[in-house]
Scaffold this active site. Structure first.
Site: not given
Ligand code: NAD
Length: 377
Positions: A125, A130, A133
């Site tokens: 990430r 991005q 991804d």
């Molecule tokens: P994910 O699919 O791994 O998880 C979904 C969400 O569930 C997350 O926000 C996580 O914090 C939440 N979660 C986990 N346990 C929980 C609980 N017990 N109760 C409530 N919520 C809970 O997450 P994702 O969509 O892959 O995104 C994760 C992070 O990565 C975010 O900060 C996102 O902005 C970031 N991201 C960065 C890039 C990049 O820079 N290339 C790309 C995509 C996402």
């Protein structure tokens, strides 16, 4: 002149998989890079892309054997069985969503066959990755579709409506887990006119929830928890936190009509967020959509691909939500794969050459061995 790289695009064979890993647009762009793209007959059928569309974009379209013969790179949405891949070049790349933790036997088979498997869901990430991804592109669409599906199963309307026959009140929607899917779910539920609230363990999401016009519901009284692990992902929470979260959710959930859960922790089963006892406090006719169903589910009683009714509440979750939007999901997935190859395309060598940061993160097998640190840990 280096020999042209041959990229094979296979028809997906997993049950319920409707997506395809290249589109006519990316076939054109890959060809412009200097590759030869071979697409298996019928690969795009379920995503509304015809063989003729691929051929017009410059692909060779044919049966599996001819597509694989001499291929340097094999594209997939999901990983093809290693047994299918006779005929590819020694050390050929497999570029797909490989489900490395769930499909370990298949990864071992890639190693045994001398293939170089690249798991696109292990893409780091980081800003420059991005556009490559697949988790983001597919989660975004899944978050949208979760709300649309929940609305379809809900026996009431989402927006407030003032009619001559009386007022219809707005639905209350609660989004649990505010990553990529959750943010899109908030936006979609808002667009449909619901009153939206949301929660996450990562405190950074609070502002994001507010900026989308939704109400944040957060555990405030347990100290020292940011809930943020490496790469922006969540970590497992302390027992004290989990207890406080359960209490908070219990009081909030009883008032909700629609609940969308999206919580995931990389490499682990999905955290349990809603118990049967909590479901019993909800109003009959409410709908819960569990986007974590493929990873074991956030909701007690959820069975993937079935509509379960508990205490009058419908619990819905699919094993492959992005596959319900095959055309858009394929278009974005295909661009992720193109962006990946083009970022590393070495003009002189006439093929992609990976760097360490991304190569080491996504490479699962090479030279007959499983080489990925996350799989060896
Ligand atoms: P994910 O699919 O791994 O998880 C979904 C969400 O569930 C997350 O926000 C996580 O914090 C939440 N979660 C986990 N346990 C929980 C609980 N017990 N109760 C409530 N919520 C809970 O997450 P994702 O969509 O892959 O995104 C994760 C992070 O990565 C975010 O900060 C996102 O902005 C970031 N991201 C960065 C890039 C990049 O820079 N290339 C790309 C995509 C996402």
């Amino acid at each position: 002149m280096a020999e042209r790289q041959k990229i094979a695009v296979l028809k997906e064979r997993a049950t319920g998989e409707t997506r395809v890993s290249a589109s006519p647009e990316t076939v054109k762009k890959l060809t412009a890079l200097g590759a030869l793209v071979a697409v298996e007959t019928g690969a795009g059928d379920t995503a509304s892309i015809s063989d003729a569309d691929y051929a017009a974009a410059g692909a060779e379209v044919g049966p599996l054997d001819s597509v694989l013969a001499g291929a340097d790179i094999v594209f997939g949405v999901q990983g093809p069985d290693a047994a299918l891949l006779g005929g590819v070049k020694p050390g050929a790349w497999i570029v797909a969503g490989l489900d490395p933790f769930g499909q370990r036997a298949r990864i071992d088979a890639y190693a045994a066959a001398g293939l170089e498997a690249l798991a696109m869901e292990f893409m780091p990430r980081i800003t420059r990755a991005q556009s490559m991804d697949i988790l983001s592109s597919q989660s975004n669409l899944a978050g949208y579709k979760a709300v649309i599906e929940a609305a379809g199963h809900y026996g009431r309307a989402f927006p407030m409506m003032m009619t001559a026959a009386g007022t219809v009140s707005a639905a209350k929607a609660f989004i649990m887990g505010v990553g990529v899917a959750g943010l899109q779910a908030i936006a979609t539920a808002r667009r449909l006119g619901a009153q939206v609230s949301a929660t996450d363990v990562r405190s950074a999401t609070k502002e994001q929830i507010q900026s989308l016009g939704a109400k944040p519901i957060f555990v405030e009284n347990v100290a020292g928890i940011e809930g943020e692990g490496s790469g922006g992902y969540a970590t497992e929470m302390s027992e004290e936190y989990q207890k406080a979260q359960a209490e908070l959710v219990s009081s909030h959930i009883a008032k909700q009509d629609i609940v969308i859960t999206t919580a995931l922790i990389p490499g682990r089963a999905a955290p349990r967020l809603i118990t049967d006892a909590q479901i019993a406090t909800m109003k009959p006719g409410s709908v819960i959509f569990d986007l974590a169903a493929p990873q074991g589910g956030n909701v007690e009683g959820c069975v993937a691909d079935q509509i379960v009714v508990r205490h009058g509440v419908k619990i819905v979750g699919y094993s492959n939500t992005p596959a319900l939007l095959p055309a858009d999901a394929s278009a974005l997935f295909s661009r992720n794969l193109f962006n990946f190859l083009s970022a590393f395309w070495d003009k002189e060598a006439g093929k992609p050459v990976l760097d360490e940061e991304i190569g080491d993160a996504i490479r699962l097998t090479k030279g007959g061995q499983v080489v990925n640190a996350r799989l060896l840990a």
